[in-house]
Design a protein around this motif. Structure first.
Motif, PDB file in Angstrom:
ATOM      1  N   GLY A  47     -48.284 -63.847 -31.936  1.00  0.00           N
ATOM      2  CA  GLY A  47     -48.880 -65.169 -31.702  1.00  0.00           C
ATOM      3  C   GLY A  47     -50.391 -65.173 -31.792  1.00  0.00           C
ATOM      4  O   GLY A  47     -51.003 -66.223 -31.958  1.00  0.00           O
ATOM      5  N   PHE A  73     -37.738 -75.857 -38.320  1.00  0.00           N
ATOM      6  CA  PHE A  73     -38.670 -74.730 -38.306  1.00  0.00           C
ATOM      7  C   PHE A  73     -38.797 -74.149 -36.896  1.00  0.00           C
ATOM      8  O   PHE A  73     -38.789 -72.927 -36.704  1.00  0.00           O
ATOM      9  CB  PHE A  73     -40.037 -75.178 -38.822  1.00  0.00           C
ATOM     10  N   LEU A  74     -38.900 -75.039 -35.906  1.00  0.00           N
ATOM     11  CA  LEU A  74     -39.012 -74.560 -34.514  1.00  0.00           C
ATOM     12  C   LEU A  74     -37.739 -73.819 -34.103  1.00  0.00           C
ATOM     13  O   LEU A  74     -37.794 -72.785 -33.434  1.00  0.00           O
ATOM     14  CB  LEU A  74     -39.282 -75.739 -33.572  1.00  0.00           C
ATOM     15  N   ALA A 102     -30.385 -69.422 -38.849  1.00  0.00           N
ATOM     16  CA  ALA A 102     -30.975 -69.782 -37.547  1.00  0.00           C
ATOM     17  C   ALA A 102     -29.902 -70.362 -36.624  1.00  0.00           C
ATOM     18  O   ALA A 102     -29.851 -70.056 -35.424  1.00  0.00           O
ATOM     19  CB  ALA A 102     -32.108 -70.787 -37.743  1.00  0.00           C
ATOM     20  N   LEU A 141     -42.089 -68.830 -29.162  1.00  0.00           N
ATOM     21  CA  LEU A 141     -41.729 -67.432 -29.390  1.00  0.00           C
ATOM     22  C   LEU A 141     -41.189 -66.837 -28.088  1.00  0.00           C
ATOM     23  O   LEU A 141     -41.323 -65.646 -27.835  1.00  0.00           O
ATOM     24  CB  LEU A 141     -42.954 -66.638 -29.875  1.00  0.00           C
ATOM     25  N   ILE A 157     -49.461 -67.699 -37.244  1.00  0.00           N
ATOM     26  CA  ILE A 157     -48.137 -67.737 -36.594  1.00  0.00           C
ATOM     27  C   ILE A 157     -48.192 -68.631 -35.358  1.00  0.00           C
ATOM     28  O   ILE A 157     -47.347 -69.503 -35.177  1.00  0.00           O
ATOM     29  CB  ILE A 157     -47.693 -66.307 -36.223  1.00  0.00           C
ATOM     30  N   LYS A 162     -37.822 -70.479 -35.607  1.00  0.00           N
ATOM     31  CA  LYS A 162     -38.787 -69.622 -34.911  1.00  0.00           C
ATOM     32  C   LYS A 162     -38.119 -68.992 -33.676  1.00  0.00           C
ATOM     33  O   LYS A 162     -38.261 -67.804 -33.411  1.00  0.00           O
ATOM     34  CB  LYS A 162     -39.991 -70.492 -34.491  1.00  0.00           C
ATOM     35  N   ALA A 180     -44.150 -60.696 -29.113  1.00  0.00           N
ATOM     36  CA  ALA A 180     -44.425 -62.121 -29.350  1.00  0.00           C
ATOM     37  C   ALA A 180     -45.911 -62.412 -29.136  1.00  0.00           C
ATOM     38  O   ALA A 180     -46.527 -63.168 -29.890  1.00  0.00           O
ATOM     39  CB  ALA A 180     -43.578 -62.984 -28.423  1.00  0.00           C
ATOM     40  N   PHE A 196     -35.548 -66.451 -34.760  1.00  0.00           N
ATOM     41  CA  PHE A 196     -36.222 -65.242 -35.259  1.00  0.00           C
ATOM     42  C   PHE A 196     -36.644 -64.355 -34.087  1.00  0.00           C
ATOM     43  O   PHE A 196     -36.388 -63.149 -34.082  1.00  0.00           O
ATOM     44  CB  PHE A 196     -37.446 -65.620 -36.108  1.00  0.00           C
ATOM     45  N   ILE A 197     -37.253 -64.973 -33.090  1.00  0.00           N
ATOM     46  CA  ILE A 197     -37.746 -64.151 -31.971  1.00  0.00           C
ATOM     47  C   ILE A 197     -36.558 -63.569 -31.193  1.00  0.00           C
ATOM     48  O   ILE A 197     -36.634 -62.458 -30.669  1.00  0.00           O
ATOM     49  CB  ILE A 197     -38.730 -64.936 -31.066  1.00  0.00           C
TER      50      ILE A 197
END
Ligand code: UGA
Length: 443
Positions: free
Chosen positions: A242, A212-213, A287, A252, A247, A216, A238, A219-220
Motif C-alpha cells: 500500500g 475492482f475493489l 475474484a 487490502l 496500489i 483487490k 499489505a 487478491f489480498i
C-alpha cells in the motif's frame, strides 16, 4: 434556491440521498410503494441501522425540506428532478432484475406534466440508460420533454452519510449537456470533482469500481493464504504494498472476504453482462470464486483449531453483519460460515450488537445473543466474523475466563497475535502464521 426533487425508492441509496439533498437545501420528497415503510419514515423511524441517518431525517423532516409519501404520481408531478433509486436485485443467472426500474420509469412517464430530468441512481447494468430513454419515449410520446441522466452512487453502508457529503467523485453520464450541468449543480455545495461522461461509461464506472475493489480483496486474501504457508504476515505485506501510491493502502484488509448487497451481486452482474457481450472476464470470475472459497477455508480453520472437528463443540460467532456499523446481513460471510459449521455438527451461538433480528430469520437452530460475554460463556471457541468495536474492545481476560477452551479464531485479524498467546489463548487468524510456535518460548 434548491431544486424540487422526488426520489423513488426508500432503500439505502434513496433514503440516504434524499436526506442528504434536503440537508443541502433542496426540497425533497421520498416516495415508495411500501405504505407501511412510509408511515414509519414519517415518524423518523428508520428501518435500517445507519449511524447518523435518524438524526438527519428527523432534522430535515422538522425543517419541512424532507417529506415521505406513498403517492408516487403526485411526487413525480410536483418535482423537476426525479431520482430512480429502487432496488435492482440479482437473479440466479447473475442477471439484474430491472422490473422495479421499469415500473418506476413507466410511472414517471405517465406523469410528465412538464420538462423533467430523470436521474438513474439505482445500480443498473450498462445499457439501462438507453432502455430508460426508450421506455419513456414510448410511454409518454415523442413530444415528451425530459432528459435522462446516469448518476451512480458510491456510498458505503455504515458510513453512508459521510460518503454522501464527501464523495471521492460525482459521476454524471448524459447526452444532454444542460441536464448534466443541472444535476452537477444539485451537488455544488459539496465541492466535489464532477466527471462528465457518456451514459455507458457512467454505468460501467460503477460496476468497474465495485469489481475492482472486490478483486483487490480477493487478491489480498489469496496472498494471505500464501503468507500462512510461509511465515510472512499479511498485514505487513499489505502495508508494504500500500505504500506504493499506484496500489494504495485501501481495501487490502485480509479476512473472510466480502459480503453485502453490492459486491457479490454487482460482480456477478458484470460477469453476466460481459459474457453476453462476448467478453470473458477471467480476473473477475476468479475474484468471485476466491471470495466464495475464503469462507470455506475459514470454516476449515475453525475445525482445525478445535483439533480437527467441530462435532458437538460449542462455537460462538462474533458478528453477523457483513461489516461493522450496519445491520445488513445480505451475503454476510458469517451466515455461510455458521451454516457450514452447523452442518459439521457444531452447536452454534452468535452475537451481533444490531443484526441478530435480521440474521435470525436465516439462522434456525442458532442461539442468538446481544451480549458478547454471554455468547462465549462455556463455548469451545470464539470465532470473529465482523470487526465490531464491541468485539475488538472485549476484555480479553474476561474472554479467557468465560471460554471453556481458550480458542480464538479471528476472521478479521482484530487481535494482536503475540498478546493473544501471552494471555494463554490458542489463537488463529488469517494470513498470519500460527503464532503458537513462535511465541511458545516467551509465555
Ligand atoms: C460497496 C462500495 O465500497 C461502495 O463504494 C458502493 O457504493 C457500494 O458497495 C454499492 O455498490 O452500493 P459496501 O458494500 O457498503 O460498499 O461496503 P464496503 O465497505 O465496500 O465493504 C464490502 C465488503 O468488503 C465487506 O464485507 C467488508 O468486510 C469487505 N472488505 C472490505 C474486506 O474484506 N477487506 C477490505 O479491505 C475492505
Amino acid at each position: 434556491m434548491g431544486e424540487k426533487i422526488a426520489v423513488i425508492g426508500t432503500g439505502y441509496v434513496g433514503l440516504v440521498s434524499g436526506a442528504c439533498f434536503a440537508e443541502i437545501g433542496h426540497r425533497v420528497v421520498c416516495a415508495d410503494v411500501d405504505e407501511g415503510k412510509i408511515e414509519r419514515l414519517r415518524a423518523a423511524d428508520i428501518p435500517i441501522y445507519e449511524p447518523g441517518l435518524d438524526h438527519l431525517v428527523r432534522r430535515n423532516l422538522g425543517s419541512g425540506r424532507l417529506r415521505f409519501t406513498a403517492d408516487i404520481d403526485t411526487a413525480v408531478r410536483d418535482a423537476d428532478i426525479v431520482y430512480v433509486a429502487v432496488g435492482t436485485p440479482g437473479l440466479d443467472s447473475g442477471a439484474v432484475d430491472l422490473s422495479q426500474v421499469s415500473q418506476a420509469v413507466r410511472q414517471i412517464a405517465a406523469h410528465l406534466n412538464g420538462y423533467k430530468i430523470i436521474v438513474i441512481k439505482s445500480t443498473v447494468p450498462v445499457g439501462t440508460f438507453r432502455f430508460v430513454e426508450q421506455t419513456v419515449k414510448e410511454a409518454a410520446g415523442e413530444n415528451a420533454r425530459f432528459d435522462v441522466v446516469s448518476n451512480p452512487e458510491f456510498l458505503r453502508e455504515g458510513s453512508a452519510i459521510r460518503d454522501s457529503f464527501h464523495p471521492d467523485r460525482i459521476v454524471i453520464g448524459a447526452t444532454s449537456d444542460t441536464a448534466a450541468r443541472r444535476i452537477a449543480r444539485v451537488h455544488e455545495s459539496m465541492g466535489t470533482e464532477v466527471l462528465f461522461v457518456d451514459p455507458e461509461s457512467a454505468e460501467l464506472i460503477k460496476y468497474a469500481s465495485n469489481a475492482f475493489l472486490a478483486a483487490k480483496i480477493s487478491f489480498i486474501n489469496e496472498m494471505a493464504n500464501v503468507c500462512e504457508k510461509t511465515g510472512a504476515d499479511i498485514a505487513l505485506v499489505a502495508r508494504g504494498m500500500g505504500m506504493d501510491r499506484r496500489i494504495g493502502p485501501y481495501f487490502l484488509q485480509a479476512g473472510i472476504g466480502y459480503g453485502g448487497s453490492c459486491f457479490p451481486k454487482d460482480t456477478k452482474a458484470q460477469l453476466h453482462v460481459a459474457k453476453k457481450l462476448g467478453c470473458d472476464m477471467k480476473i473477475l470470475q476468479a475474484a468471485i470464486e476466491v471470495n466464495e472459497r475464503q469462507r470455506l477455508l475459514f470454516a476449515d480453520k475453525v475445525a482445525r483449531a478445535l483439533d480437527g472437528s467441530v462435532k458437538d463443540r460449542i462455537v460462538a460467532v462474533m458478528g453477523l453483519a457483513f461489516k461493522p456499523n450496519t445491520d445488513d446481513v445480505r451475503e454476510a460471510p458469517a451466515l455461510d460460515i455458521i451454516r457450514v459449521l452447523r452442518q459439521s455438527g457444531a452447536q452454534m451461538r452468535a452475537y451481533d450488537p444490531v443484526a441478530t433480528e435480521k440474521a435470525g430469520l436465516h439462522l434456525p437452530g442458532v442461539c442468538l445473543y446481544s451480549d458478547p460475554y454471554e455468547a462465549i460463556s462455556g463455548a469451545d471457541a470464539m470465532v470473529v466474523c465482523t470487526e465490531w468495536d464491541q468485539v475488538k474492545n472485549m476484555d480479553l481476560h474476561e474472554v479467557k475466563r468465560r471460554l471453556r477452551t481458550p480458542v480464538v479464531v479471528d476472521g478479521r485479524n482484530v487481535f494482536e497475535p503475540k498478546l493473544m498467546v501471552q494471555l494463554g489463548f490458542r489463537y488463529h487468524s488469517v494470513g498470519r502464521k500460527n503464532v503458537q510456535e513462535e511465541y511458545a518460548g516467551i509465555v
